[in-house]
Enzyme design. Sequence first.
Site, PDB file in Angstrom:
ATOM      1  N   SER A   1       0.832  -1.208   0.000  1.00 50.76           N
ATOM      2  CA  SER A   1       0.000   0.000   0.000  1.00 50.76           C
ATOM      3  C   SER A   1       0.866   1.257   0.000  1.00 50.76           C
ATOM      4  CB  SER A   1      -0.864  -0.031   1.267  1.00 50.76           C
ATOM      5  OG  SER A   1      -1.396   1.229   1.541  1.00 50.76           O
TER       6      SER A   1
ATOM      7  N   TYR B   1      -0.482  -0.706  10.255  1.00 45.16           N
ATOM      8  CA  TYR B   1      -0.716  -1.227   8.900  1.00 45.16           C
ATOM      9  C   TYR B   1       0.388  -0.747   7.946  1.00 45.16           C
ATOM     10  CZ  TYR B   1      -3.260  -1.409   4.389  1.00 45.16           C
ATOM     11  OH  TYR B   1      -3.632  -1.629   3.087  1.00 45.16           O
TER      12      TYR B   1
HETATM   13  N1  LIG Z   1      -9.008  -1.342  -0.746  1.00 50.98           N
HETATM   14  C1  LIG Z   1      -8.023  -0.460  -0.729  1.00 50.98           C
HETATM   15  O1  LIG Z   1      -8.269   0.746  -0.918  1.00 50.98           O
HETATM   16  C2  LIG Z   1      -6.601  -0.905  -0.525  1.00 50.98           C
HETATM   17  C3  LIG Z   1      -5.575   0.065  -0.587  1.00 50.98           C
HETATM   18  C4  LIG Z   1      -4.270  -0.331  -0.378  1.00 50.98           C
HETATM   19  C5  LIG Z   1      -3.967  -1.658  -0.141  1.00 50.98           C
HETATM   20  N2  LIG Z   1      -4.962  -2.577  -0.064  1.00 50.98           N
HETATM   21  C6  LIG Z   1      -4.607  -3.977   0.219  1.00 50.98           C
HETATM   22  O2  LIG Z   1      -5.269  -4.833  -0.691  1.00 50.98           O
HETATM   23  C7  LIG Z   1      -5.493  -6.100  -0.075  1.00 50.98           C
HETATM   24  C8  LIG Z   1      -6.959  -6.474  -0.204  1.00 50.98           C
HETATM   25  O3  LIG Z   1      -7.712  -5.494   0.483  1.00 50.98           O
HETATM   26  P1  LIG Z   1      -9.286  -5.324   0.330  1.00 50.98           P
HETATM   27  O4  LIG Z   1      -9.555  -3.870   0.247  1.00 50.98           O
HETATM   28  O5  LIG Z   1      -9.820  -6.233  -0.710  1.00 50.98           O
HETATM   29  O6  LIG Z   1      -9.757  -5.794   1.779  1.00 50.98           O
HETATM   30  P2  LIG Z   1     -11.096  -6.518   2.231  1.00 50.98           P
HETATM   31  O7  LIG Z   1     -12.205  -6.227   1.308  1.00 50.98           O
HETATM   32  O8  LIG Z   1     -11.257  -6.203   3.665  1.00 50.98           O
HETATM   33  O9  LIG Z   1     -10.718  -8.059   2.083  1.00 50.98           O
HETATM   34  C9  LIG Z   1      -9.696  -8.595   2.882  1.00 50.98           C
HETATM   35  C10 LIG Z   1      -9.577 -10.071   2.606  1.00 50.98           C
HETATM   36  O10 LIG Z   1      -8.610 -10.592   3.531  1.00 50.98           O
HETATM   37  C11 LIG Z   1      -9.211 -11.641   4.268  1.00 50.98           C
HETATM   38  N3  LIG Z   1      -8.714 -11.702   5.626  1.00 50.98           N
HETATM   39  C12 LIG Z   1      -8.785 -10.756   6.601  1.00 50.98           C
HETATM   40  N4  LIG Z   1      -8.282 -11.235   7.765  1.00 50.98           N
HETATM   41  C13 LIG Z   1      -7.903 -12.503   7.510  1.00 50.98           C
HETATM   42  C14 LIG Z   1      -7.332 -13.528   8.314  1.00 50.98           C
HETATM   43  N5  LIG Z   1      -7.028 -13.315   9.596  1.00 50.98           N
HETATM   44  N6  LIG Z   1      -7.081 -14.717   7.742  1.00 50.98           N
HETATM   45  C15 LIG Z   1      -7.374 -14.946   6.438  1.00 50.98           C
HETATM   46  N7  LIG Z   1      -7.898 -14.014   5.621  1.00 50.98           N
HETATM   47  C16 LIG Z   1      -8.165 -12.818   6.160  1.00 50.98           C
HETATM   48  C17 LIG Z   1     -10.713 -11.339   4.255  1.00 50.98           C
HETATM   49  O11 LIG Z   1     -11.465 -12.523   4.405  1.00 50.98           O
HETATM   50  P3  LIG Z   1     -12.135 -13.047   5.753  1.00 50.98           P
HETATM   51  O12 LIG Z   1     -12.640 -11.868   6.491  1.00 50.98           O
HETATM   52  O13 LIG Z   1     -13.162 -13.979   5.236  1.00 50.98           O
HETATM   53  O14 LIG Z   1     -11.038 -13.764   6.466  1.00 50.98           O
HETATM   54  C18 LIG Z   1     -10.881 -10.805   2.833  1.00 50.98           C
HETATM   55  O15 LIG Z   1     -11.000 -11.869   1.926  1.00 50.98           O
HETATM   56  C19 LIG Z   1      -5.044  -5.962   1.376  1.00 50.98           C
HETATM   57  O16 LIG Z   1      -3.751  -6.466   1.528  1.00 50.98           O
HETATM   58  C20 LIG Z   1      -5.046  -4.455   1.582  1.00 50.98           C
HETATM   59  O17 LIG Z   1      -4.144  -4.070   2.595  1.00 50.98           O
HETATM   60  C21 LIG Z   1      -6.270  -2.238  -0.253  1.00 50.98           C
END
Ligand SMILES: NC(=O)c1ccc[n+]([C@@H]2O[C@H](COP(=O)([O-])OP(=O)(O)OC[C@H]3O[C@@H](n4cnc5c(N)ncnc54)[C@H](OP(=O)(O)O)[C@@H]3O)[C@@H](O)[C@H]2O)c1
Length: 293
Positions: free
Chosen positions: A142, A155
């Site tokens: 990120s 984070y």
């Molecule tokens: N969205 C953004 O704006 C953004 C920006 C920068 C970086 N990112 C990065 O992109 C990636 C995906 O983010 P996202 O926005 O798609 O997040 P999200 O919608 O919250 O999804 C997160 C995923 O991680 C899983 N997860 C969370 N805790 C977990 C655990 N303890 N064990 C196994 N799985 C777990 C969740 O599934 P369960 O809850 O079912 O476990 C879900 O499938 C992350 O690494 C995030 O840091 C996102």
Amino acid sequence: MIKQYQTALVTGASRGIGPLIAKALAQEGINLALAARSAPELEQVAASIRAATGVQVLSVPTDVRDREALSALVSTVERTFGAIDVLVNNAGGDPQREFHNYTADEMEAIIQLNLTAPLELTRLLLPGMIARKRGHIVNISSMGGRISFPHTEVYSACKDGLIGFTRVLRADYQASGVTSSVLILGSIGGAGTTARTLQEMNLPMPAMGKAFMSPAETVAKGVVKVLKTDKPEIVIMPGPGRLMRALMDLFPGMGPGMNRGSGVTARMKEVADFREQQRQSADMSTHRSAGQR
Ligand SMILES: NC(=O)c1ccc[n+]([C@@H]2O[C@H](COP(=O)([O-])OP(=O)(O)OC[C@H]3O[C@@H](n4cnc5c(N)ncnc54)[C@H](OP(=O)(O)O)[C@@H]3O)[C@@H](O)[C@H]2O)c1
């Protein structure tokens, strides 16, 4: 099929950006193992990808913060597919909490999710990849730390850590046939945590924040791109993302200024306050039901 890659393990595939990454890999003919905690949602994603693409998709409910569960995940996937060629460390997240309110346990849990788990999964898969002289580790990081995104201290420490980890890993193992790349994400719209938070709070994204937002599909395309081109790092941001990142490193004061000017600082304070209220209500109802027992 991308290079000779036949199988990929994608974490965080139950919701948000992960399912899109999984689907994009399936469309390249890669068989998939998907991991996350929510079993029904994970299986739903797996079923829809199977139906749409015909590749094999295995869903393995796993809490990536649990070290034994990670070993079990790798054993299950290797037993099913024989080998894993691509690891996408996508699972991650942030509690949207001001740092002074963290407990030590919460801090550790965030580090386990965002940093320890990707390192441990890589450590478990690396020997097999080296033996086969074939493998690609893709880490999802990120811009949070670079642009001083408000209230993401823990984070951002993890996500910056992932960038350093990827660089050294790539340098150390590329000659063995195992390569590594990192995607550095700005704000992502359409799916994922940013989109969900805004929807939950019924808030619009400040206009300038919106201008810096990329659609979630861009991340999935980015993963396919690094597998095809073996780029070490790509920044997922509209416009010249790499330039923005370099500017933030040269002028670290720019990030907070931009966040304040664009309304992001005020908006993230609202989000942190909203999450704090949610926590307090949850604590009160836990106390109430404990008192009734
Ligand atoms: N969205 C953004 O704006 C953004 C920006 C920068 C970086 N990112 C990065 O992109 C990636 C995906 O983010 P996202 O926005 O798609 O997040 P999200 O919608 O919250 O999804 C997160 C995923 O991680 C899983 N997860 C969370 N805790 C977990 C655990 N303890 N064990 C196994 N799985 C777990 C969740 O599934 P369960 O809850 O079912 O476990 C879900 O499938 C992350 O690494 C995030 O840091 C996102």
